[in-house]
Design an enzyme around this catalytic site. Structure first.
Site, PDB file in Angstrom:
ATOM      1  N   ASP A  78       0.826  -1.222   0.000  1.00 24.79           N
ATOM      2  CA  ASP A  78       0.000   0.000   0.000  1.00 24.79           C
ATOM      3  C   ASP A  78       0.853   1.263   0.000  1.00 24.79           C
ATOM      4  OD1 ASP A  78      -2.372  -1.655   0.364  1.00 24.79           O
ATOM      5  OD2 ASP A  78      -1.766  -1.835   2.456  1.00 24.79           O
ATOM      6  N   HIS A 121      -4.210  -2.074  -6.741  1.00 21.61           N
ATOM      7  CA  HIS A 121      -3.701  -0.721  -6.829  1.00 21.61           C
ATOM      8  C   HIS A 121      -4.598   0.097  -7.741  1.00 21.61           C
ATOM      9  CE1 HIS A 121      -1.442  -3.141  -9.845  1.00 21.61           C
ATOM     10  NE2 HIS A 121      -1.798  -2.162 -10.642  1.00 21.61           N
TER      11      HIS A 121
END
Length: 430
Positions: A13, A41
């Protein structure tokens, strides 16, 4: 000209999607080399926002080939679903912009079911799996009983392979008190999806070798983060694959000499999803403020991320285990307005000072961060596109991070917008 590997330098992340999208504009080929559809993503291309979990970022960019390598475990139904979702956004995925390794291991419904059974039924602390079958599929790969993409093209060879697979899984299911799965059910599951995914299969290692020899620029796109590596991460709270940069060679079939520049992605602070050690985690209003300003929720799971100060020890470990040449530092703007910022420079474990996080799970739980306090800045870094746009103290913070982790900051991201990026060194020009 160098081929470039992008890896997360923390627990995932870190903002890899934006950086990969930014770099993919210069790449001819973008390669996924590990993991599955368990990490997502977000890409922003013009006015369009794409959320990808399995497909390489290159598929949304014209004249770029996306490749899914042999190191990825592939859920064929998830692949078809993601392709359909992109079609709804006007992006057509064909063999012209996607190839999948013919020797990629497939994730089946029995893998997803087993993953959920183990996670939900595990005594004590949970690992934090996404229950998408990633781990069980890797187990079957190592156990030499997996079904691979190429097998779908040879249906006459499937029955004995399915029989071998079910000899293992039905034994497990009996232990769980579950009904056994028939060979016909698995065969039907595979047959129903074969025509959707087989058109993309290719001998990926050969394709990439020819591209490399032809002077093509190759971008290797890592998923998750190096601290989730099954060997070098915070075991057992890790993923089921190697996520360090060396996996780019193993998971694509290219030799290690084909990898030129390794770019690590790190936030200006630290986050983690799920269980596991997190020495700099903040349980106070500061942690809450970082999470809210950084919009820290998982792309795939929607789970709230745990937040804490930047851990220079852990990023330095990643620099060493992945051979990182430079860092892309993201979300610096989240720290705007803090009076002071803390950075972990060491750990105290039972009165002993460590410059790294030991592999021992017990030691990790006892690790107390040793902080260095750095003055914050009152100005804004949001949207900055040059050093001249940054407050002086923000520049000092970046420079101090470089010193502590032993690697230069090659790119600095100051917002989710792809153009809000300060470039110090172009990895492709190394």
């Amino acid at each position: 000209m160098a081929n470039v590997v992008v890896v997360g330098a923390q627990w995932g992340d870190e903002g890899k999607g934006k950086i990969v999208d930014w770099l993919s504009e210069q790449a001819d080929i973008v390669v996924r080399f590990q993991g599955g559809h368990n990490a997502g993503h977000t890409l922003v291309v013009g006015e369009a926002v794409y959320k990808l979990s399995l497909l390489p970022s290159g598929v949304v960019r014209p004249n770029t080939l996306g490749v899914i390598g042999n190191g990825v475990v592939l859920d064929p139904y998830a692949l078809a679903s993601e392709i359909d979702r992109l079609a709804g956004q006007g992006v057509t995925v064909t063999r012209e912009n996607l190839r999948v390794a013919d020797n990629a291991t497939l994730i089946l419904s029995l893998h997803r079911e087993l993953d959920a059974l183990r996670e939900d039924g595990a005594p004590g602390t949970k690992i934090g799996t996404t229950k998408r079958g990633i781990g069980p599929a890797y187990e079957d790969k190592v156990g030499r009983r997996a079904i691979r993409l190429m097998d779908l093209a040879e249906p006459e060879t499937l029955p004995p392979k399915i029989e071998r697979l079910l000899a293992h899984h039905n034994a497990l299911r009996r232990g769980f008190g579950l009904e056994e799965i028939s060979e016909t059910a698995i065969l039907d599951e595979l047959t129903a999806i074969a025509d959707r995914v087989l058109p993309y299969q290719d001998t990926v290692w050969h394709l990439l070798d020819e591209a490399r020899r032809g002077g093509k620029r190759i971008l290797f796109e890592g998923a998750q983060g190096a601290l989730l590596d099954v060997d070098h991460g915070t075991y057992p709270f890790v993923t089921s694959s190697n996520t360090v940069a060396g996996q780019a060679a193993t998971g694509s079939g290219l030799g290690p000499r084909a990898i030129g520049y390794v770019l690590g992605i790190a936030k200006a602070y630290t986050t983690r999803v799920g269980e596991g050690p997190f020495p700099t985690e903040l349980h106070d209003a500061i942690g809450q403020r970082i999470g809210e300003r950084g919009h820290e929720f998982g792309t795939v799971t929607g789970r709230k991320r745990r937040c804490g100060w930047f851990d220079a020890c852990l990023v330095r470990q990643t620099v060493q285990t992945s051979g990182i040449d430079g860092i892309a530092l993201t979300k610096l703007d989240v720290l705007d307005g803090f009076d002071e910022i803390r950075v972990c420079t060491a750990y105290d474990i039972d009165g002993q000072r460590f410059d790294h996080l030991p592999a021992s799970q017990a030691a990790q739980q006892r690790a107390v961060p040793v902080y260095e306090t750095i003055p914050g800045w009152s100005g804004t870094t949001a949207g900055a596109r040059s050093w001249a746009d940054l407050p002086a103290q923000a520049i000092k913070y970046v420079r101090r991070i470089e010193e502590l982790i032993g690697a230069p900051v090659a790119l600095l991201s100051t917002s989710p917008e792809r153009d809000d990026t300060i470039l110090m060194h172009n990895p492709f020009e190394d």
